[in-house]
Design a protein around this motif. Structure first.
Motif, short mmCIF file in Angstrom:
data_model
loop_
_atom_site.label_atom_id
_atom_site.label_comp_id
_atom_site.label_asym_id
_atom_site.label_seq_id
_atom_site.Cartn_x
_atom_site.Cartn_y
_atom_site.Cartn_z
N CYS A 22 29.98 31.38 47.37
CA CYS A 22 30.04 32.21 46.18
C CYS A 22 28.68 32.12 45.50
N ALA A 23 28.00 33.24 45.44
CA ALA A 23 26.68 33.30 44.81
C ALA A 23 26.84 33.80 43.38
N ALA A 24 26.23 33.08 42.46
CA ALA A 24 26.34 33.43 41.04
C ALA A 24 24.99 33.87 40.49
N SER A 25 25.03 34.89 39.67
CA SER A 25 23.81 35.32 39.01
C SER A 25 23.64 34.54 37.70
N GLY A 26 22.49 34.67 37.09
CA GLY A 26 22.30 34.04 35.80
C GLY A 26 21.54 32.74 35.89
N ARG A 27 21.03 32.30 34.75
CA ARG A 27 20.18 31.12 34.71
C ARG A 27 20.89 29.88 34.19
N THR A 28 22.18 30.01 33.88
CA THR A 28 22.89 28.87 33.32
C THR A 28 24.09 28.48 34.17
N PHE A 29 23.95 28.60 35.46
CA PHE A 29 25.07 28.32 36.37
C PHE A 29 25.60 26.92 36.17
N SER A 30 24.74 25.99 35.85
CA SER A 30 25.16 24.60 35.68
C SER A 30 26.02 24.40 34.44
N SER A 31 26.22 25.44 33.65
CA SER A 31 27.10 25.38 32.48
C SER A 31 28.48 25.97 32.75
N TYR A 32 28.76 26.26 34.00
CA TYR A 32 30.04 26.88 34.35
C TYR A 32 30.87 25.97 35.23
N ALA A 33 32.11 25.79 34.86
CA ALA A 33 33.09 25.23 35.78
C ALA A 33 33.50 26.34 36.74
N MET A 34 33.77 25.97 37.97
CA MET A 34 34.05 26.96 39.00
C MET A 34 35.39 26.68 39.66
N GLY A 35 35.97 27.73 40.18
CA GLY A 35 37.23 27.57 40.89
C GLY A 35 37.33 28.54 42.05
N TRP A 36 38.12 28.17 43.02
CA TRP A 36 38.49 29.05 44.13
C TRP A 36 39.99 29.33 44.03
N PHE A 37 40.34 30.58 44.21
CA PHE A 37 41.72 31.02 44.17
C PHE A 37 41.99 31.88 45.39
N ARG A 38 43.26 32.05 45.68
CA ARG A 38 43.60 32.94 46.80
C ARG A 38 44.87 33.72 46.48
N GLN A 39 44.97 34.86 47.11
CA GLN A 39 46.15 35.69 46.93
C GLN A 39 46.52 36.32 48.25
N ALA A 40 47.69 35.98 48.73
CA ALA A 40 48.21 36.55 49.96
C ALA A 40 48.99 37.82 49.62
N PRO A 41 49.13 38.71 50.59
CA PRO A 41 49.86 39.97 50.33
C PRO A 41 51.26 39.71 49.81
N GLY A 42 51.59 40.36 48.72
CA GLY A 42 52.92 40.23 48.14
C GLY A 42 53.18 38.95 47.38
N GLN A 43 52.13 38.14 47.23
CA GLN A 43 52.30 36.87 46.54
C GLN A 43 51.39 36.80 45.32
N GLU A 44 51.72 35.87 44.43
CA GLU A 44 50.89 35.67 43.25
C GLU A 44 49.61 34.91 43.62
#
Length: 127
Positions: A22-44
């Motif tokens: 995941c590539a992020a733009s901006g100069r303050t990336f170190s100020s962001y908490a990050m997460g990975w999520f997923r969504q399968a078809p028909g699911q939340e």
């Protein structure tokens, strides 16, 4: 504000590995908490992993513990999800998300906390 672009998805067989980026733009990336999520078809959408802004604290949902690893490279504005021993049930669209934080040592498992989202990358695991 930050913009996120995921890559690295694809079609693999059960037991294979993939690394999502995941590539992020901006100069303050170190100020962001990050997460990975997923969504399968028909699911939340579900949380997969999260990482604090300083990269020292991580979280994994139970179904991926021991198989997936989240990491980040702040100077490169990148966050990664290494996925090993993939299973058919890992098939989903995977999204990275960012939240501006004022503490470098917190993470957020829940999607409601995140303000910025990428467009997603598809992962398909065949049996």
């Amino acid at each position: 504000q930050v913009q996120l672009v995921e890559s690295g998805g694809g079609l693999v067989q059960a037991g294979d590995s993939l690394r999502l980026s995941c590539a992020a733009s901006g100069r303050t990336f170190s100020s962001y908490a990050m997460g990975w999520f997923r969504q399968a078809p028909g699911q939340e959408r579900e949380s997969v992993a999260a990482i604090s802004a300083n990269g020292r604290i991580t979280y994994y949902t139970d179904s991926v513990k021991g198989r997936f690893t989240i990491s980040r490279d702040n100077p490169k504005n990148m966050v990664y999800l290494q996925m090993n021993s993939l299973k058919p049930e890992d098939t989903a669209d995977y999204y990275c998300a960012a939240r501006l934080v004022y503490s470098s040592s917190v993470y957020y498992p829940a999607s409601d906390y995140y303000d910025y989202w990428g467009q997603g990358t598809q992962v398909t695991v065949s049996s």
